[in-house]
Scaffold this motif. Structure first.
Motif, PDB file in Angstrom:
ATOM      1  N   GLY A 247       2.984  -5.458  10.411  1.00 59.20           N
ATOM      2  CA  GLY A 247       2.439  -4.826   9.214  1.00 59.20           C
ATOM      3  C   GLY A 247       2.597  -5.699   7.986  1.00 59.20           C
ATOM      4  N   MET A 248       3.746  -6.373   7.874  1.00 57.09           N
ATOM      5  CA  MET A 248       3.989  -7.254   6.735  1.00 57.09           C
ATOM      6  C   MET A 248       3.308  -8.610   6.907  1.00 57.09           C
ATOM      7  N   ALA A 249       3.279  -9.121   8.135  1.00 54.36           N
ATOM      8  CA  ALA A 249       2.656 -10.425   8.384  1.00 54.36           C
ATOM      9  C   ALA A 249       1.164 -10.405   8.081  1.00 54.36           C
ATOM     10  N   HIS A 250       0.512  -9.283   8.374  1.00 52.24           N
ATOM     11  CA  HIS A 250      -0.922  -9.187   8.079  1.00 52.24           C
ATOM     12  C   HIS A 250      -1.193  -9.424   6.597  1.00 52.24           C
ATOM     13  N   GLN A 251      -0.288  -8.986   5.737  1.00 53.11           N
ATOM     14  CA  GLN A 251      -0.501  -9.142   4.296  1.00 53.11           C
ATOM     15  C   GLN A 251      -0.256 -10.586   3.856  1.00 53.11           C
ATOM     16  N   ALA A 347       4.020 -11.105  -8.081  1.00 49.75           N
ATOM     17  CA  ALA A 347       2.985 -10.222  -8.630  1.00 49.75           C
ATOM     18  C   ALA A 347       2.193  -9.513  -7.529  1.00 49.75           C
ATOM     19  N   ALA A 348       2.181 -10.107  -6.334  1.00 52.80           N
ATOM     20  CA  ALA A 348       1.397  -9.525  -5.235  1.00 52.80           C
ATOM     21  C   ALA A 348       2.202  -8.547  -4.393  1.00 52.80           C
ATOM     22  N   LEU A 349       3.517  -8.477  -4.597  1.00 49.19           N
ATOM     23  CA  LEU A 349       4.370  -7.746  -3.659  1.00 49.19           C
ATOM     24  C   LEU A 349       4.106  -6.241  -3.615  1.00 49.19           C
ATOM     25  N   SER A 350       3.829  -5.627  -4.739  1.00 46.08           N
ATOM     26  CA  SER A 350       3.612  -4.182  -4.740  1.00 46.08           C
ATOM     27  C   SER A 350       2.404  -3.807  -3.891  1.00 46.08           C
ATOM     28  N   ALA A 351       1.302  -4.517  -4.102  1.00 42.24           N
ATOM     29  CA  ALA A 351       0.092  -4.239  -3.317  1.00 42.24           C
ATOM     30  C   ALA A 351       0.304  -4.572  -1.848  1.00 42.24           C
ATOM     31  N   MET A 352       1.021  -5.664  -1.580  1.00 40.43           N
ATOM     32  CA  MET A 352       1.297  -6.045  -0.198  1.00 40.43           C
ATOM     33  C   MET A 352       2.160  -5.007   0.505  1.00 40.43           C
ATOM     34  N   ALA A 353       3.142  -4.481  -0.204  1.00 39.06           N
ATOM     35  CA  ALA A 353       4.018  -3.467   0.383  1.00 39.06           C
ATOM     36  C   ALA A 353       3.239  -2.191   0.709  1.00 39.06           C
ATOM     37  N   ASP A 354       2.364  -1.792  -0.201  1.00 45.02           N
ATOM     38  CA  ASP A 354       1.529  -0.604   0.055  1.00 45.02           C
ATOM     39  C   ASP A 354       0.673  -0.805   1.299  1.00 45.02           C
ATOM     40  N   ALA A 355       0.065  -1.989   1.399  1.00 41.16           N
ATOM     41  CA  ALA A 355      -0.798  -2.268   2.550  1.00 41.16           C
ATOM     42  C   ALA A 355       0.007  -2.362   3.842  1.00 41.16           C
ATOM     43  N   CYS A 361       0.260  -0.867  12.549  1.00 39.41           N
ATOM     44  CA  CYS A 361       1.382  -1.373  13.337  1.00 39.41           C
ATOM     45  C   CYS A 361       2.714  -0.807  12.862  1.00 39.41           C
ATOM     46  N   THR A 362       2.832  -0.564  11.564  1.00 33.75           N
ATOM     47  CA  THR A 362       4.111  -0.172  10.976  1.00 33.75           C
ATOM     48  C   THR A 362       4.572   1.200  11.458  1.00 33.75           C
ATOM     49  N   SER A 363       3.650   2.056  11.833  1.00 34.37           N
ATOM     50  CA  SER A 363       4.007   3.440  12.180  1.00 34.37           C
ATOM     51  C   SER A 363       4.922   3.542  13.387  1.00 34.37           C
ATOM     52  N   GLU A 373      12.138  -1.102   0.175  1.00 26.54           N
ATOM     53  CA  GLU A 373      12.740  -1.909   1.241  1.00 26.54           C
ATOM     54  C   GLU A 373      11.785  -3.004   1.708  1.00 26.54           C
ATOM     55  N   VAL A 374      10.506  -2.684   1.783  1.00 23.83           N
ATOM     56  CA  VAL A 374       9.521  -3.695   2.177  1.00 23.83           C
ATOM     57  C   VAL A 374       9.459  -4.796   1.120  1.00 23.83           C
ATOM     58  N   ILE A 375       9.438  -4.411  -0.139  1.00 18.06           N
ATOM     59  CA  ILE A 375       9.423  -5.402  -1.221  1.00 18.06           C
ATOM     60  C   ILE A 375      10.665  -6.279  -1.151  1.00 18.06           C
ATOM     61  N   GLU A 376      11.812  -5.692  -0.839  1.00 17.70           N
ATOM     62  CA  GLU A 376      13.050  -6.462  -0.764  1.00 17.70           C
ATOM     63  C   GLU A 376      12.992  -7.491   0.368  1.00 17.70           C
TER      64      GLU A 376
END
Length: 382
Positions: A247-251, A347-355, A361-363, A373-376
């Motif tokens: 989920g994070m790698a896709h972003q 600057a991109a982290l908030s949008a990336m975390a939401d996505a 996959c994340t579910s 936690e994702v942003i961290e």
């Protein structure tokens, strides 16, 4: 009730491509990336199709992270040619393009259902045996996972001759993609005994043969083994799905064009730390999350099991850092994207975390993450 099935018939081993000579179709459309044609690799397929008397057309307008417009062009080519057989050959982008093309072409004409064969030229995605595909929308800097049983190829052909020329850096990235697929499928909330057995074997083979495959393109045995490991891991996550790592790698791929396997490799040690709750400062506990036992079992398979859960998880994380370093995979995003500034990244982290949280996959991740936690985690890998 759960179920496990394998839709795709798999041909593998020496001269597996000879399967093409046994086909009985009047016409095929080959969807491939341009390198397959420019390198001459395409002749390994076309000579066999000629032998079988099958006419064929080529569609090579394939690029990494297949964008929507390329899929639309592919649909137009399929609708025009109406081949009885669709053959995808290339890396994950070519096969994912073909999957999306087949899906949307059928939506335009419900009666059209060509026989679908996937032939990977890299050992990483496992997409030749999965119901998943990923397409992108560059304008929105988004990747969209497609999940549909109709995306499953009817056949997969695994022939190591197609991966012998893959350069070391791609071998490293795709090999760590295999490792990530297997580990995430193994600890997924949808994991079962069948997917678990496939994941364990994929991890075992990768631990034994990835460095060998990376070190020499002439090591045919190692290349064959990694090709099979990739398929095994694909079968595992086709059943059990994946997790937060993907989920994070896709972003990271959508925003900064980091190759998918490399993004997974950078994240993997940090995701295991997050899921297990075990860091460098932990002491032994009475109880651990259920995924800790599974991670410890994989550590045993890889030969890095230690005294207890805490030291074993640390050893597993250290082993993955070692694998990345041994193959020259950057340990941080800042190393992978030297032109990217920290300000731009943050600057991109908030949008990336939401996505990432919205990513399918994340579910099935074993630990449910919050946005903070994702942003961290994204900050840790800068």
């Amino acid at each position: 009730m759960k179920n496990f099935h394998i839709n795709t018939e798999i041909f593998f081993g020496e001269n597996a491509l000879d399967r093409l000579s046994a086909l009985h179709y009047d016409k095929a459309l080959i969807i491939s990336d341009p390198f397959v044609v420019s390198s001459g690799m395409i002749t390994l397929l076309t000579t066999r199709l000629d032998r079988a008397g099958i006419r064929y057309d080529l569609f090579t307008d394939v690029v990494p992270d297949p964008p929507v417009e390329k899929v639309v062009a592919g649909v137009a080519a399929v609708i025009k040619a109406k081949p009885a057989c669709l053959i995808a050959v290339g890396g994950g982008s070519a096969i994912d393009t073909a999957k999306a093309v087949k899906k949307f072409a059928k939506q335009l004409d419900e009666s059209y259902n060509p026989h679908f064969i996937a032939i990977p030229t890299t050992s990483g995605t496992g997409t030749e045996v999965t119901r998943f595909a990923v397409i992108s929308n560059p304008a929105e800097e988004r990747k969209y996972p497609l999940v549909d049983e109709e995306l499953l190829p009817d056949e997969a052909i695994l022939d190591e001759v197609l991966v012998k020329s893959v350069p070391p850096s791609v071998t490293a990235d795709t090999g760590m993609d295999v490792m990530t697929h297997a580990i995430e499928a193994y600890v997924s909330t949808e994991n079962n005994e069948f997917s678990g057995a496939l994941a364990e074997k994929a991890v075992e083979i990768t631990g034994q043969f990835l460095i060998r495959s990376y070190s020499s393109c002439d090591d045919t045995h190692a290349r064959r083994k990694m090709h099979i490991a990739s398929c095994l891991a694909g079968l595992a996550f086709n059943s059990a799905s994946l997790g937060l790592n993907h989920g994070m790698a896709h972003q990271l791929g959508a925003h900064f064009h980091i190759p998918h396997g490399r993004a997974n490799a950078i994240l993997l040690p940090y995701i295991i730390e997050f899921n297990s709750g075990i860091t460098l400062i932990n002491r032994s506990q009475r109880e651990y999350p259920s995924c800790v036992r599974k991670y410890c079992n994989l550590a045993r398979i890889l030969g890095v099991s230690n005294m207890n859960e805490v030291t074993t998880i640390r050893a597993l994380i250290s082993y993955l850092h070692f694998l990345n370093a041994e193959m020259g995979i950057p340990s941080k995003v800042s190393d992978a994207c030297p032109k990217l500034t920290e300000t731009e990244y943050l600057a991109a982290l908030s949008a990336m975390a939401d996505a990432a949280l919205a990513d399918g996959c994340t579910s099935t991740n074993p630990r449910t993450p919050t946005k903070d936690e994702v942003i961290e985690i994204y900050k840790k890998i800068w």
